[in-house]
Design a protein around this motif. Structure first.
Motif, short mmCIF file in Angstrom:
data_model
loop_
_atom_site.label_atom_id
_atom_site.label_comp_id
_atom_site.label_asym_id
_atom_site.label_seq_id
_atom_site.Cartn_x
_atom_site.Cartn_y
_atom_site.Cartn_z
N MET A 70 -34.82 40.87 5.64
CA MET A 70 -34.27 39.86 4.73
C MET A 70 -34.01 38.55 5.46
SD MET A 70 -31.83 41.92 2.04
CE MET A 70 -30.73 42.65 3.25
N GLY A 71 -33.75 38.61 6.76
CA GLY A 71 -33.58 37.39 7.53
C GLY A 71 -34.90 36.71 7.83
N ARG A 72 -35.98 37.46 7.78
CA ARG A 72 -37.30 36.89 8.10
C ARG A 72 -38.00 36.36 6.85
NH1 ARG A 72 -41.38 40.35 11.76
NH2 ARG A 72 -39.73 39.78 13.23
N TRP A 73 -37.95 37.13 5.75
CA TRP A 73 -38.70 36.75 4.55
C TRP A 73 -37.82 36.39 3.36
CZ3 TRP A 73 -41.13 41.68 6.47
CH2 TRP A 73 -42.17 41.41 7.36
N GLY A 74 -36.52 36.53 3.50
CA GLY A 74 -35.63 36.21 2.39
C GLY A 74 -35.22 37.46 1.62
N MET A 75 -34.06 37.38 0.98
CA MET A 75 -33.54 38.55 0.27
C MET A 75 -34.43 38.96 -0.90
SD MET A 75 -29.42 38.24 0.01
CE MET A 75 -28.39 37.92 1.44
N ARG A 76 -34.74 38.01 -1.75
CA ARG A 76 -35.45 38.38 -2.98
C ARG A 76 -36.82 38.98 -2.71
NH1 ARG A 76 -33.46 33.52 -6.98
NH2 ARG A 76 -31.83 34.74 -8.02
N PRO A 77 -37.67 38.41 -1.85
CA PRO A 77 -38.97 39.05 -1.60
C PRO A 77 -38.85 40.48 -1.09
CG PRO A 77 -39.00 36.80 -0.79
CD PRO A 77 -37.58 37.10 -1.18
N VAL A 78 -37.92 40.72 -0.17
CA VAL A 78 -37.75 42.08 0.37
C VAL A 78 -37.23 43.02 -0.69
CG1 VAL A 78 -36.50 43.48 2.06
CG2 VAL A 78 -37.46 41.28 2.74
N LEU A 79 -36.25 42.58 -1.47
CA LEU A 79 -35.68 43.43 -2.53
C LEU A 79 -36.71 43.74 -3.61
CD1 LEU A 79 -32.17 41.73 -2.83
CD2 LEU A 79 -32.60 44.07 -2.06
N LEU A 185 -31.82 38.99 -9.67
CA LEU A 185 -31.78 37.74 -10.43
C LEU A 185 -30.42 37.06 -10.39
CD1 LEU A 185 -33.84 38.87 -13.56
CD2 LEU A 185 -34.60 37.37 -11.70
N SER A 186 -29.43 37.69 -9.76
CA SER A 186 -28.12 37.05 -9.64
C SER A 186 -28.26 35.75 -8.84
CB SER A 186 -27.14 37.99 -8.94
OG SER A 186 -26.94 39.17 -9.69
N PRO A 187 -27.61 34.68 -9.27
CA PRO A 187 -27.76 33.39 -8.57
C PRO A 187 -27.40 33.47 -7.10
CG PRO A 187 -26.63 33.10 -10.68
CD PRO A 187 -26.76 34.58 -10.46
N GLU A 188 -26.40 34.29 -6.76
CA GLU A 188 -25.95 34.36 -5.38
C GLU A 188 -27.03 34.89 -4.44
OE1 GLU A 188 -22.74 34.15 -8.16
OE2 GLU A 188 -24.34 35.64 -7.98
N VAL A 189 -27.89 35.77 -4.95
CA VAL A 189 -28.96 36.33 -4.12
C VAL A 189 -29.96 35.25 -3.75
CG1 VAL A 189 -30.84 38.01 -4.03
CG2 VAL A 189 -28.67 38.64 -5.09
N GLY A 190 -30.20 34.34 -4.66
CA GLY A 190 -31.11 33.23 -4.36
C GLY A 190 -30.46 32.11 -3.58
N ARG A 191 -29.13 32.03 -3.68
CA ARG A 191 -28.40 30.92 -3.06
C ARG A 191 -28.15 31.14 -1.58
NH1 ARG A 191 -23.82 30.78 -6.40
NH2 ARG A 191 -25.17 29.87 -7.98
N VAL A 192 -27.94 32.39 -1.18
CA VAL A 192 -27.60 32.70 0.21
C VAL A 192 -28.87 32.96 1.01
CG1 VAL A 192 -26.41 34.30 1.75
CG2 VAL A 192 -25.34 33.62 -0.41
N ARG A 193 -29.02 32.26 2.09
CA ARG A 193 -30.19 32.42 2.96
C ARG A 193 -29.72 32.95 4.31
NH1 ARG A 193 -34.00 33.66 5.46
NH2 ARG A 193 -35.88 32.48 5.94
N ILE A 194 -30.26 34.10 4.71
CA ILE A 194 -29.90 34.69 6.00
C ILE A 194 -30.77 34.07 7.08
CG2 ILE A 194 -29.67 36.82 7.33
CD1 ILE A 194 -29.60 38.34 4.69
N PRO A 195 -30.19 33.43 8.09
CA PRO A 195 -31.01 32.88 9.18
C PRO A 195 -31.74 34.01 9.92
CG PRO A 195 -28.75 32.05 9.27
CD PRO A 195 -28.75 33.17 8.29
N ARG A 196 -32.89 33.67 10.47
CA ARG A 196 -33.64 34.65 11.24
C ARG A 196 -32.92 34.94 12.55
NH1 ARG A 196 -40.18 34.51 12.15
NH2 ARG A 196 -40.33 36.33 13.49
N SER A 197 -32.71 36.21 12.84
CA SER A 197 -31.99 36.58 14.06
C SER A 197 -32.83 36.27 15.29
CB SER A 197 -31.64 38.07 14.04
OG SER A 197 -31.00 38.45 15.23
N ARG A 198 -32.16 35.72 16.31
CA ARG A 198 -32.87 35.41 17.56
C ARG A 198 -32.82 36.57 18.54
NH1 ARG A 198 -29.32 31.04 16.80
NH2 ARG A 198 -30.28 29.17 15.91
N ARG A 199 -32.02 37.57 18.25
CA ARG A 199 -31.87 38.70 19.15
C ARG A 199 -32.86 39.80 18.80
NH1 ARG A 199 -26.81 39.21 21.67
NH2 ARG A 199 -26.69 41.43 21.18
N GLY A 200 -33.18 40.65 19.78
CA GLY A 200 -34.12 41.73 19.57
C GLY A 200 -33.57 42.78 18.61
#
Length: 401
Positions: A70-79, A185-200
């Motif tokens: 979800m941090g790489r491709w976004g919540m909605r695409p993965v869900l 489809l909840s607005p919050e799922v589209g509004r929150v963006r998880i940054p891509r993790s830099r750690r392994g």
């Protein structure tokens, strides 16, 4: 309760909480429906157990992986992807006449593609409420999830036994698609963006609070799973006693979460809350009549949702925002493994010494949890004077002027 009312009046909180409960509702139905359907089709509980094991393994493996995606491709695409694959796999279990290995393959796919709704919503929560409201929100979430474990097994058992196991699996598909779509489809799922993790991958487990939360979750859910097996062994599959006692167990958790959710979380919070669970389960060993078990399991249940709230809060407060979803994925995996371990240990003890063995196992798991919480108390963050929000991924850089 006034605090919870204010919390639910916060914009979007009631909606996202209800949507995620609907999306996760199949979690309380799938295992039982798969077990009943495969046993009916094959005539073998051993075959049904193999399919269920494959499903559980898939869920355990997928948790941190799909959460990190979800941090790489976004919540909605993965869900959306996981929801579609999972729905098709469960529909295949219902509709396709297959040999046992085929059912196992579909069960594994269904497990691997279980939508990471739990990781998603607990990553979203810190972005919706004030820091003061976050710990009560985690407690409310842990309490309300008991609705899934009270209602879902009753509904799916009724449909499977009174209508048919095929229809039960198709009902799960319908709820999975409907509830999952509502959440996606909840607005919050589209509004929150998880940054891509830099750690392994997996390095988040090196943080002491995350590792302790995973271990505590493993032991707590192992204890709960052993109780479930013990109650069924005590009262059998016929009659309402087993269901009523387990419902009381969950109601105790619901009551504990709503009652103690406002209490600030200090380093000793986990030890105190797991002690309530351990004492209740230890008392359950002494008598196996419905009234004694109902009372002692209600007492044990009072500590469950508050302990889960500690797990969620210390995890959120100890990791960067980009790592929260993966951290919750690992915690979910620990809980799934705990459920399998608790059931297995309880089963062996029931065969050896009778139903009381399951409650001994449950009390033992909870007691080990208390010992871990006491021995590692320095690893639990003190949240009494700080909030449980994740660490920002971007921090101010000091400059020389």
């Amino acid at each position: 309760m006034a605090g919870y009312r204010d919390l639910l009046r916060t914009r979007g909180v009631a909606r996202i909480m209800t949507a995620q409960l609907a999306a996760r509702f199949p979690n309380g139905m799938t295992s039982l429906a798969v077990l009943l359907h495969v046993e009916r089709v094959t005539g073998s509980y051993a075959a049904a157990g193999l399919v269920l094991a494959a499903t559980s393994i898939g869920q355990a493996v997928a948790g941190p992986v799909t959460s990190r995606w979800m941090g790489r491709w976004g919540m909605r695409p993965v869900l959306i992807l996981t929801l579609a694959v999972c729905a098709l796999a469960i529909a295949g279990l219902a509709l396709l006449p297959l040999p046992v290995p085929g059912y196992m393959a579909l069960g594994l796919i269904a497990g691997l593609s279980t939508p990471p709704v739990q990781s998603a919503v607990r990553t979203i929560y810190p972005k919706m409420v004030t820091s003061r409201q976050l710990t009560p929100l985690f407690s409310l979430d842990a309490s309300l999830q008991e609705i899934i474990w009270i209602v879902a097994p009753v509904v799916i058992t009724f449909v499977a036994t009174q209508i048919g196991t095929l229809e039960a699996l198709l009902l799960i598909v319908a709820i999975l698609v409907g509830g999952g779509s509502w959440f996606i489809l909840s607005p919050e799922v589209g509004r929150v963006r998880i940054p891509r993790s830099r750690r392994g991958f997996g390095r988040v487990l090196l943080k002491a609070p995350v590792l302790l939360a995973t271990v505590a979750g493993f032991l707590l859910i192992a204890a709960c799973s052993a109780v479930e097996v013990g109650v069924v062994a005590t009262f059998g599959h016929s009659g309402a006693a087993a269901g009523l006692v387990l419902a009381v167990f969950s109601v105790g958790s619901l009551a504990g979460g709503l009652t103690f959710g406002h209490i600030p979380i200090g380093p000793w919070a986990m030890a105190r809350r797991l002690t309530i669970v351990a004492v209740g389960l230890a008392l359950a060993v002494f008598a196996l009549d419905v009234w004694w078990l109902g009372g002692t399991l209600f007492l044990a249940g009072i500590g469950i949702a508050p302990a889960l709230a500690v797990i969620f809060a210390i995890t959120s407060a100890s990791v960067r925002f980009s790592e929260t979803a993966e951290a919750y994925g690992w915690i979910g995996t620990g809980q799934l493994i705990g459920a399998a371990a608790g059931s297995a240990v309880a089963g062996f003890l029931i065969d050896g010494v009778g139903p009381q063995g399951a409650y001994v196992a449950a009390a033992g798991f909870a007691a080990v949890g208390v010992l871990v919480a006491v021995a590692c108390v320095r690893g639990f963050p003190d949240l009494r004077e700080r909030d449980a929000s994740p660490i920002p991924d971007t921090e101010p850089v000091s400059t020389i002027t």
